[in-house]
Design an enzyme around this catalytic site. Structure first.
Site, PDB file in Angstrom:
ATOM      1  CG  HIS A 434       8.983  55.946  17.240  1.00  0.00           C
ATOM      2  ND1 HIS A 434       7.980  56.738  16.716  1.00  0.00           N
ATOM      3  CD2 HIS A 434       8.732  55.888  18.574  1.00  0.00           C
ATOM      4  CE1 HIS A 434       7.167  57.125  17.678  1.00  0.00           C
ATOM      5  NE2 HIS A 434       7.602  56.635  18.816  1.00  0.00           N
ATOM      6  CG  ASP A 445       5.187  59.196  21.363  1.00  0.00           C
ATOM      7  OD1 ASP A 445       6.154  58.718  20.736  1.00  0.00           O
ATOM      8  OD2 ASP A 445       4.138  58.562  21.601  1.00  0.00           O
ATOM      9  CD  GLU A 482       6.504  53.346  18.883  1.00  0.00           C
ATOM     10  OE1 GLU A 482       6.388  52.930  20.053  1.00  0.00           O
ATOM     11  OE2 GLU A 482       5.769  54.261  18.441  1.00  0.00           O
ATOM     12  CD  GLU A 483       3.421  56.761  17.843  1.00  0.00           C
ATOM     13  OE1 GLU A 483       2.711  55.946  18.470  1.00  0.00           O
ATOM     14  OE2 GLU A 483       3.986  57.718  18.389  1.00  0.00           O
ATOM     15  CG  ASP A 511       8.778  56.085  22.162  1.00  0.00           C
ATOM     16  OD1 ASP A 511       8.507  57.202  21.683  1.00  0.00           O
ATOM     17  OD2 ASP A 511       8.064  55.087  21.962  1.00  0.00           O
ATOM     18  CG  HIS A 596      -0.477  59.211  20.597  1.00  0.00           C
ATOM     19  ND1 HIS A 596      -0.827  57.880  20.518  1.00  0.00           N
ATOM     20  CD2 HIS A 596       0.876  59.220  20.697  1.00  0.00           C
ATOM     21  CE1 HIS A 596       0.264  57.128  20.576  1.00  0.00           C
ATOM     22  NE2 HIS A 596       1.312  57.934  20.685  1.00  0.00           N
TER      23      HIS A 596
END
Length: 820
Positions: A434, A445, A482-483, A511, A596
């Site tokens: 993604h 990520d 995706e998130e 990922d 994140h």
């Protein structure tokens, strides 16, 4: 030709005149035979012609099927016409990936915000001149096309939220002896921001994305607050048993253990009005500020202002667009209410430095975490900052005001799909990563995986330039959304489900491609052999002994499939065996990954995560060879015996869980969150002994499957040996028969995973169709094996458990018939 002479007229004959009819019957003589043996001659002509045709067909078939000197012995009709060997392909896939190129792609993707649904219009940034005026999805499409992979952007109209405004403040009522008794004052106001770092340019962007939760509810709530530990199901049960008042209060929970959305769900179910989530540095292990490590950017420990954004969708109920479960979000489709799919109470993420005043306000109020046992005191990492880990509730004169305003809209998300067409049209490999991120960075990520995927496609492009064509079609995907909840991949799978069911051999997901030096993988058992073999071919970047491979330095543990990334729709909804892998494991000394947060940046990656991008290169080599191995070998590189062995181990795990539930065994530290993240039955339904006895049927069926699986794998091995051997050109019928057997065997392998789909779906979450794999209903990320059985044991409903034994037994028998 000589005309026959006319016969003489008799006296009755008349010469034609003006009254003679224009059409009349004229008698002619009999036709003479041209050759005295005409019938025999015709037979010989037909026989000779048929022989020539047969000889020509034989010649053409042998030309197509017979491998010339130097060609792969497994040549397929119409495949590899330029005789590009597998060894040549492997050489390209090992030698083309470049750390510097991966760094270049990482620099592009992390140079600006690329939130889901907004990355088509992402303004391109330096360092690449060619990026100017391009967009993130379009840029990806254009790069793939430049490398020879025809690519397009596919859009889905999805229901999604974007942050508008937020606030988190702790209010305190003034004392009676103050100038304004009873009035509320602000005791602490959270900035809800991360620190700007001079060393890290990503943190300095003016268009940085605010801290928020995807699919969180708008709301403005004020109330007392309670510390709920990790917010697992049993954490809340402990609070209820201790008569801690929860209704009308705000939950303060630490990240970890289970999916964040399920923390919010349980709080909501119990009548709480809001949720605040923070990361406790104690969960970082050894590398913490408390243990003397410098924090980022000066050292490897977590930056105190780091905030973990993320989705709070109820992921274990159904991923994808919550308004279109089970069908693609195309313009004009009917949309369902979102009740039960996303929260109805507001939530916010905060850093641990801004959680400190809130946690300290609970000091001395209510029981301490230690009163609830070891699960509440594990990894308590803020005691050195003065936090006593009291539960609360906070006193009535100390409350939190949580304000969260979100804009919900239906907006396009953009998947980029690239295709290399193969020779066999109904055998397809899908490879995905993604592209969207919660922040401007995302170097780990997801864009370490994006850089890796780009290098793999660039490598295959080199092979295409040299005349290679894959045996099987390869589909590359750069997913959007995706998130938020695996949205882009789920909608695509739902749209193309009939084709995927007929053709998709495997799905391979990367990922987080790189965030540490430790390799990790989750996979369906059919693919275990594949990942072991490929990792043994790729040199490790950190060899302690010359020549060590990734396999040599990896512990070899493969996790079961759960959820949390784009393999979910393939594995759990479509029944496609899936693999998720990357250098994402954590060791005692690994730099802390700033998950994140704004600090998951290019600077963090180049300084701490993967200096020199050596592991990006290695991951591209692993991914490229994995795709090549399953796309190019004529016998699909799956192993049915491994599946049967795994099923037997899964049944044993269910038996162990049943025994533990009967004797009250709490289990060990390794599976703490699996033990803590399950519901609790209110009454026993049915007889656990009857259920336990019924498991013997599953063992028997698995033994029958194992017998058929061993035969299938043996047959595949023998067919591979025949394909690698020499078959004389005149034995073209034998070759055709061999190819037919290969096709039949491959079709059997392809249908094994599909056999474990149960179309009505799991209890209370029908989107999940797989009877063997699903995310735990109260874990969200971690995989549950035989979820129908596990959840029935948790609920102490053994009648339902026996029902699921029947369903699973039928699926195992179907799988056995599929491969017999």
């Amino acid at each position: 030709m000589k005309w026959a002479e006319p016969h003489h007229l008799s006296h009755d004959d008349k010469m034609p005149n003006e009254s003679t009819p224009l059409i009349t019957t004229v008698a002619v003589g009999s036709i003479r035979r041209r050759y005295p043996h005409q019938t025999l001659r015709r037979f010989c002509t037909i026989a000779l012609g048929s022989s020539l045709v047969a000889l020509l067909v034989t010649f053409l078939v042998s030309v197509v099927l017979a491998p010339p000197h130097g060609a792969p012995p497994y040549d397929w009709p119409g495949h590899d016409k330029k005789r590009f060997t597998y060894e040549q392909l492997q050489d390209i896939l090992l030698n083309t990936p470049s750390g510097s190129k991966a760094a270049e792609w990482s620099k592009y993707y992390t140079s600006g915000p690329h939130l889901a649904g907004k990355n088509l219009s992402q303004a391109s940034r330096p360092p690449l001149k060619m990026q100017l005026s391009l967009t993130c999805a379009e840029w990806t499409r254009d790069r793939w096309s430049e490398w020879g992979v025809k690519s397009d952007v596919v859009a889905y109209d999805t229901y999604i939220n974007y942050p508008v405004d937020h606030r988190l403040a702790m209010l305190e009522k003034a004392k009676t002896d103050s100038a304004n008794p009873g009035a509320w004052r602000v005791a602490f106001e959270a900035t809800l921001k991360e620190d700007v770092l001079e060393e890290d340019s990503t943190t300095q962007l003016e268009d940085a994305i605010p801290t928020f939760h995807g699919y969180s509810a708008s709301g403005n709530v004020t109330g007392s607050f309670v510390y709920v530990n990790y917010g697992t199901y049993l954490d809340f049960e402990d609070l209820l048993k201790a008569n801690i008042s929860l209704e009308g209060k705000i939950a303060v929970a630490r990240h970890g253990g289970i999916f964040r959305g399920l923390k919010v769900k349980r709080a909501q179910d119990l009548g709480m009005i809001g949720c605040v989530l923070f990361t406790d540095p104690g969960d970082d292990g050894k590398v913490t500020e408390a243990n003397g490590y410098d924090t980022y950017p000066n050292g490897p420990a977590r930056n105190p202002s780091s905030v973990q954004r993320g989705s709070v969708q109820f992921l274990s109920v159904a991923p994808g667009d919550p308004t279109t479960p089970g069908y693609p979000s195309k313009p004009g489709v009917p949309r369902l209410p979102v009740d039960g799919s996303i929260p109805s109470i507001p939530s916010l993420p905060v850093s641990y430095v801004e959680a400190l005043p809130i946690l300290k306000a609970l000091n001395g109020h209510g029981p301490k975490a230690e009163d609830f046992g070891k699960y509440w005191t594990r990894n308590a990492g803020l005691e050195y900052k003065g936090v006593e880990y009291n539960i609360g509730p906070s006193p009535e004169d100390v409350v939190l005001n949580l304000y969260n305003e979100q804009e919900y809209t239906i907006t396009p998300m953009w998947d980029v799909i690239g295709i290399i067409n193969g020779t066999i049209p109904d055998e397809v490999i899908v490879v995905g990563n993604h592209r969207d991120a919660w922040i401007a960075g995302g170097a780990g990520d997801p864009n370490s995986g994006s850089a890796v995927l780009n290098e793999v496609i660039r490598s295959f492009g080199q092979a295409l330039e040299n005349g290679w064509k894959p045996l099987r079609t390869i589909v590359f995907a750069s997913w959007d959304g995706e998130e938020y909840g695996l949205v882009g991949s789920t909608e695509w799978v739902e749209e193309y489900l009939p084709w995927l069911s007929a053709a998709n051999v495997a799905y391979i997901n990367v990922d987080v491609g790189v965030r540490s030096p430790t390799f990790a993988a989750s996979a369906a058992p059919l693919l275990h052999k594949l990942i072991y073999e490929v990792t043994s071919l790729v040199p490790s970047p950190n060899q302690t002994v010359k020549g060590q491979t990734v396999r040599d330095l990896w512990d070899g543990h493969i996790n079961t499939m759960g959820s949390g990334s784009d393999f979910t729709a393939f594995q759990d909804f479509a029944g496609v065996p899936s693999l998720d892998m990357g250098f994402g494991g954590q060791t005692d000394d690994s730099p802390i990954y700033q998950y994140h947060s704004n600090y998951d940046s290019y600077h963090w990656m180049s300084e701490f995560g993967d200096p020199g991008f050596a592991y990006h290169k290695t991951m591209a080599q692993i991914l490229g060879l994995t795709v090549a191995k399953i796309a190019e070998t004529p016998l699909i590189f799956l192993n049915a015996t491994d599946y049967a062995d795994a099923l037997k181990a899964y049944i044993k795990k269910v038996e162990t869980k049943l025994e533990s539930s009967q004797i009250g065994n709490s289990g060990g530290e390794d599976d703490v969150f699996e033990l803590r993240a399950h519901s609790v039955g209110t009454e026993v339904i049915g007889d656990p002994k009857v259920f336990e006895e019924s498991l013997s049927r599953l063992y028997q069926s698995v033994d029958e499957l194992k017998s058929a699986a061993v035969k299938l794998d043996d047959r595949a091995e023998k067919l591979a040996e025949k394909l690698n051997g020499h078959i004389s050109w005149w034995k073209w019928l034998s070759k055709l028969k061999l190819l037919h057997e290969v096709r039949r065997t491959n079709s059997q392998y392809k249908r094994i995973e599909r056999a474990f789909l149960y179309q009505p779906g799991l209890d209370e979450r029908p989107w999940f169709k797989h009877v063997v794999f699903a995310p735990g209903i109260w874990t969200g990320y971690a995989g549950a094996v035989f979820p129908g059985l596990v959840e029935s044991i948790d609920n102490e409903d053994f009648v339902n458990a026996v029902k699921w034994v029947d369903i699973i037994d039928g699926c195992i028998k179907t799988a056995t018939k599929t491969i017999e």
